[in-house]
Design a protein around this motif. Structure first.
Motif, PDB file in Angstrom:
ATOM      1  N   TYR A 205       0.836  -1.198   0.000  1.00  0.00           N
ATOM      2  CA  TYR A 205       0.000   0.000   0.000  1.00  0.00           C
ATOM      3  C   TYR A 205       0.877   1.257   0.000  1.00  0.00           C
ATOM      4  O   TYR A 205       2.053   1.220   0.358  1.00  0.00           O
ATOM      5  CB  TYR A 205      -0.916   0.032   1.232  1.00  0.00           C
ATOM      6  N   LYS A 206       0.273   2.363  -0.384  1.00  0.00           N
ATOM      7  CA  LYS A 206       0.891   3.680  -0.285  1.00  0.00           C
ATOM      8  C   LYS A 206      -0.148   4.662   0.235  1.00  0.00           C
ATOM      9  O   LYS A 206      -1.356   4.412   0.154  1.00  0.00           O
ATOM     10  CB  LYS A 206       1.384   4.163  -1.656  1.00  0.00           C
ATOM     11  N   ALA A 207       0.324   5.783   0.787  1.00  0.00           N
ATOM     12  CA  ALA A 207      -0.605   6.872   1.055  1.00  0.00           C
ATOM     13  C   ALA A 207      -1.341   7.191  -0.241  1.00  0.00           C
ATOM     14  O   ALA A 207      -0.745   7.168  -1.327  1.00  0.00           O
ATOM     15  CB  ALA A 207       0.152   8.098   1.557  1.00  0.00           C
ATOM     16  N   TRP A 208      -2.628   7.494  -0.131  1.00  0.00           N
ATOM     17  CA  TRP A 208      -3.445   7.646  -1.347  1.00  0.00           C
ATOM     18  C   TRP A 208      -2.866   8.679  -2.308  1.00  0.00           C
ATOM     19  O   TRP A 208      -3.014   8.558  -3.530  1.00  0.00           O
ATOM     20  CB  TRP A 208      -4.878   8.011  -0.974  1.00  0.00           C
ATOM     21  N   PHE A 209      -2.150   9.691  -1.798  1.00  0.00           N
ATOM     22  CA  PHE A 209      -1.635  10.755  -2.654  1.00  0.00           C
ATOM     23  C   PHE A 209      -0.237  10.462  -3.195  1.00  0.00           C
ATOM     24  O   PHE A 209       0.317  11.278  -3.943  1.00  0.00           O
ATOM     25  CB  PHE A 209      -1.611  12.088  -1.885  1.00  0.00           C
ATOM     26  N   MET A 210       0.340   9.292  -2.862  1.00  0.00           N
ATOM     27  CA  MET A 210       1.700   8.969  -3.289  1.00  0.00           C
ATOM     28  C   MET A 210       1.757   8.080  -4.527  1.00  0.00           C
ATOM     29  O   MET A 210       2.842   7.793  -5.026  1.00  0.00           O
ATOM     30  CB  MET A 210       2.446   8.283  -2.139  1.00  0.00           C
ATOM     31  N   HIS A 211       0.632   7.661  -5.048  1.00  0.00           N
ATOM     32  CA  HIS A 211       0.639   6.776  -6.216  1.00  0.00           C
ATOM     33  C   HIS A 211       1.031   7.556  -7.476  1.00  0.00           C
ATOM     34  O   HIS A 211       0.489   8.629  -7.762  1.00  0.00           O
ATOM     35  CB  HIS A 211      -0.737   6.125  -6.388  1.00  0.00           C
ATOM     36  N   ASN A 213       0.619   7.191 -10.697  1.00  0.00           N
ATOM     37  CA  ASN A 213      -0.318   7.415 -11.799  1.00  0.00           C
ATOM     38  C   ASN A 213      -1.673   7.935 -11.313  1.00  0.00           C
ATOM     39  O   ASN A 213      -2.687   7.741 -11.990  1.00  0.00           O
ATOM     40  CB  ASN A 213      -0.501   6.118 -12.593  1.00  0.00           C
ATOM     41  N   ARG A 214      -1.673   8.609 -10.175  1.00  0.00           N
ATOM     42  CA  ARG A 214      -2.911   9.161  -9.628  1.00  0.00           C
ATOM     43  C   ARG A 214      -3.528  10.137 -10.629  1.00  0.00           C
ATOM     44  O   ARG A 214      -2.854  11.024 -11.149  1.00  0.00           O
ATOM     45  CB  ARG A 214      -2.609   9.847  -8.296  1.00  0.00           C
TER      46      ARG A 214
END
Length: 265
Positions: A205-211, A213-214
């Motif tokens: 997992y990653k923090a939602w804002f660290m992906h 290709n967000r």
């Protein structure tokens, strides 16, 4: 005229008033956007919610998980726990009007090309998707079956968005993502057990804002919920829960120049 965005107040009304004084907030020309969790844990949830309702020409808010929990305890079959401190709202003479006002609030605000949300936005959602999903939940919050709807939202599943979810499952995922999410996978699969800083993500997992290709990586997103976040230097990402209820700070960010103002709590 200035827009100020304020993180989790959580019933800390006195700190809120100190912060508004610090920024020289004017009811004649300025606006406040509250990023959710305006109630619970602090000792003045009633005063905080009443202040927001009394100044709707100058204030807006998104729902946070604590605000949602208050609604579920008031209208649904969810029982308050011994850590909840919103009995002042439930017992108020104008409780009905305050709670109806709270149930009318959105999960997302789109203002000046920026998004305001309590927890975050799944990395695989674009702006159209998040606004549509938020509107669907808001439709149910304003329905005659509010109590039944609220009760059915208390579940961690589905933890992943896909096209064949039922309408209630879509709402449950949306609520969990926008109000509770910290870590997730690139496909939006949610994880709720870990609450430490973004650099201590659980495996896979990653923090939602660290992906990488967000889809909304070029959109300013202002959010609260995550008081343990520190040293975030992600472009267009503005975490505003600075742990007021835990003895940290209550903070506001001025949208025009992104200057942060804080008071100790």
């Amino acid at each position: 005229m200035a827009n100020y965005l304020i993180g989790d107040v959580q019933g800390c009304y006195d700190s809120l008033q100190h912060l508004l004084k610090k920024v020289n907030f004017s009811l004649d020309k300025d606006r406040i956007f509250f990023l959710g969790d305006v109630v619970n844990r602090g000792n003045k949830s009633l005063e905080t919610l009443a202040f927001i309702k009394a100044h709707t020409d100058n204030t807006s808010m998104v729902l946070g998980n604590h605000d949602f929990h208050l609604l579920a305890c008031a209208f649904g079959k969810v029982k308050a726990n011994n850590k909840d401190t919103f009995t002042d709202v439930l017992g108020a003479k104008n409780a009905k009007h305050l709670l109806e006002f709270l149930s009318q609030q959105p999960l997302v605000i789109n203002e000046n090309d920026a998004l305001m949300v309590h927890a975050g936005i799944p990395p695989n959602w674009d702006k159209k998707t998040v606004l549509e999903r938020s509107s669907l939940v808001q439709k149910h919050l304003q329905s005659e079956n509010l109590g039944d709807f609220l009760t059915k939202m208390y579940h961690n599943q589905p933890d992943t968005w896909h096209a064949n979810l039922s309408e209630l499952e879509q709402c449950r995922y949306t609520i969990n993502a926008l109000m509770r999410m910290r870590f997730c996978k690139a496909n939006g699969q949610l994880e709720f057990a870990h609450k430490l800083n973004f650099d201590q993500a659980p495996s896979g997992y990653k923090a939602w804002f660290m992906h990488e290709n967000r889809l909304l990586k070029d959109t300013d997103i202002f959010f609260g919920h995550w008081s343990t976040l520190a040293n975030v230097e992600q472009e267009h990402i503005f975490p505003m829960d600075h742990g007021c209820i835990w003895g940290g700070r209550l903070s506001a960010i001025r949208q025009s120049d992104q200057k942060i103002f804080s008071v100790d709590c």
